[in-house]
Design a protein around this motif. Structure first.
Motif, PDB file in Angstrom:
ATOM      1  N   GLN A  80     108.607 -73.023 -80.347  1.00 35.83           N
ATOM      2  CA  GLN A  80     108.322 -71.658 -79.900  1.00 35.83           C
ATOM      3  C   GLN A  80     106.895 -71.519 -79.370  1.00 35.83           C
ATOM      4  O   GLN A  80     106.665 -70.859 -78.354  1.00 35.83           O
ATOM      5  N   ASP A  81     105.922 -72.112 -80.055  1.00 34.73           N
ATOM      6  CA  ASP A  81     104.528 -71.978 -79.616  1.00 34.73           C
ATOM      7  C   ASP A  81     104.311 -72.590 -78.235  1.00 34.73           C
ATOM      8  O   ASP A  81     103.636 -72.003 -77.386  1.00 34.73           O
ATOM      9  N   LEU A  84     105.959 -70.326 -75.693  1.00 40.88           N
ATOM     10  CA  LEU A  84     105.143 -69.128 -75.496  1.00 40.88           C
ATOM     11  C   LEU A  84     104.009 -69.428 -74.521  1.00 40.88           C
ATOM     12  O   LEU A  84     103.779 -68.677 -73.564  1.00 40.88           O
ATOM     13  N   PRO A  94     101.964 -60.529 -73.314  1.00 46.44           N
ATOM     14  CA  PRO A  94     102.401 -59.914 -74.561  1.00 46.44           C
ATOM     15  C   PRO A  94     102.692 -58.427 -74.359  1.00 46.44           C
ATOM     16  O   PRO A  94     102.027 -57.758 -73.566  1.00 46.44           O
ATOM     17  N   TRP A 105     109.705 -63.544 -83.815  1.00 46.85           N
ATOM     18  CA  TRP A 105     109.809 -63.654 -82.366  1.00 46.85           C
ATOM     19  C   TRP A 105     108.570 -63.051 -81.718  1.00 46.85           C
ATOM     20  O   TRP A 105     107.795 -62.347 -82.356  1.00 46.85           O
ATOM     21  N   HIS A 106     108.389 -63.354 -80.432  1.00 43.72           N
ATOM     22  CA  HIS A 106     107.305 -62.782 -79.643  1.00 43.72           C
ATOM     23  C   HIS A 106     107.911 -61.823 -78.627  1.00 43.72           C
ATOM     24  O   HIS A 106     108.907 -62.152 -77.980  1.00 43.72           O
ATOM     25  N   LEU A 108     107.447 -60.099 -75.115  1.00 47.33           N
ATOM     26  CA  LEU A 108     106.723 -60.356 -73.878  1.00 47.33           C
ATOM     27  C   LEU A 108     107.238 -59.432 -72.777  1.00 47.33           C
ATOM     28  O   LEU A 108     108.294 -58.813 -72.927  1.00 47.33           O
ATOM     29  N   CYS A 117     112.250 -60.988 -75.392  1.00 48.01           N
ATOM     30  CA  CYS A 117     111.780 -61.598 -76.633  1.00 48.01           C
ATOM     31  C   CYS A 117     111.977 -63.107 -76.587  1.00 48.01           C
ATOM     32  O   CYS A 117     113.019 -63.587 -76.142  1.00 48.01           O
ATOM     33  N   ARG A 120     112.547 -67.646 -82.240  1.00 44.12           N
ATOM     34  CA  ARG A 120     112.039 -68.853 -82.865  1.00 44.12           C
ATOM     35  C   ARG A 120     112.986 -70.029 -82.715  1.00 44.12           C
ATOM     36  O   ARG A 120     112.578 -71.147 -82.477  1.00 44.12           O
TER      37      ARG A 120
END
Length: 124
Positions: A80-81, A84, A94, A105-106, A108, A117, A120
């Motif tokens: 995930q990182d 991202l 973001p 989750w992130h 965006l 989103c 993960r």
């Protein structure tokens, strides 16, 4: 027999720009570009597969407030990182929709501010 989603239609100011972003983000290709500015993108296999195609339609009206639909995406070949970081380099940013910061989750926004989103889990 059931139905399934075959296409998602997205109204936007700059179909070429959004098509390029989502092609890079999803590993899609441009399937068709019409004279009226409509751009269809999808998997290399084309229309009719398991993944829906995305159709970007040019509009000049102001964007809608409080859209009730958004994409969730999952990385397929990285964590995930790393995904991202890749999406941010492509032009995502973001977005704050009231999340607590404890989510897995992130949230965006794409280059036109459409929220999506990054989950993960990794899909293969």
């Amino acid at each position: 027999m059931a139905s399934r989603i075959s296409e998602l239609v997205i109204k936007c100011r700059d179909p070429q720009r959004l098509a390029a972003f989502w092609c890079e983000a999803l590993g899609f290709v441009v399937l068709e570009t019409d004279d009226d500015g409509v751009v269809e993108v999808g998997p290399k296999e084309g229309f009719g597969g398991l993944q829906p195609t995305l159709i970007f339609i040019p509009v000049t009206e102001p964007e809608a407030v409080g859209l009730r639909l958004h994409f969730d995406v999952n990385a397929t070949d990285r964590d995930q990182d790393a995904e991202l970081e890749r999406l941010l380099k492509l032009g995502a940013r973001p977005a704050d929709i009231g999340q607590t910061g404890e989510e897995s989750w992130h949230v965006l926004a794409d280059p036109e501010g459409n929220v999506f989103c990054l989950l993960r889990g990794r899909l293969s």
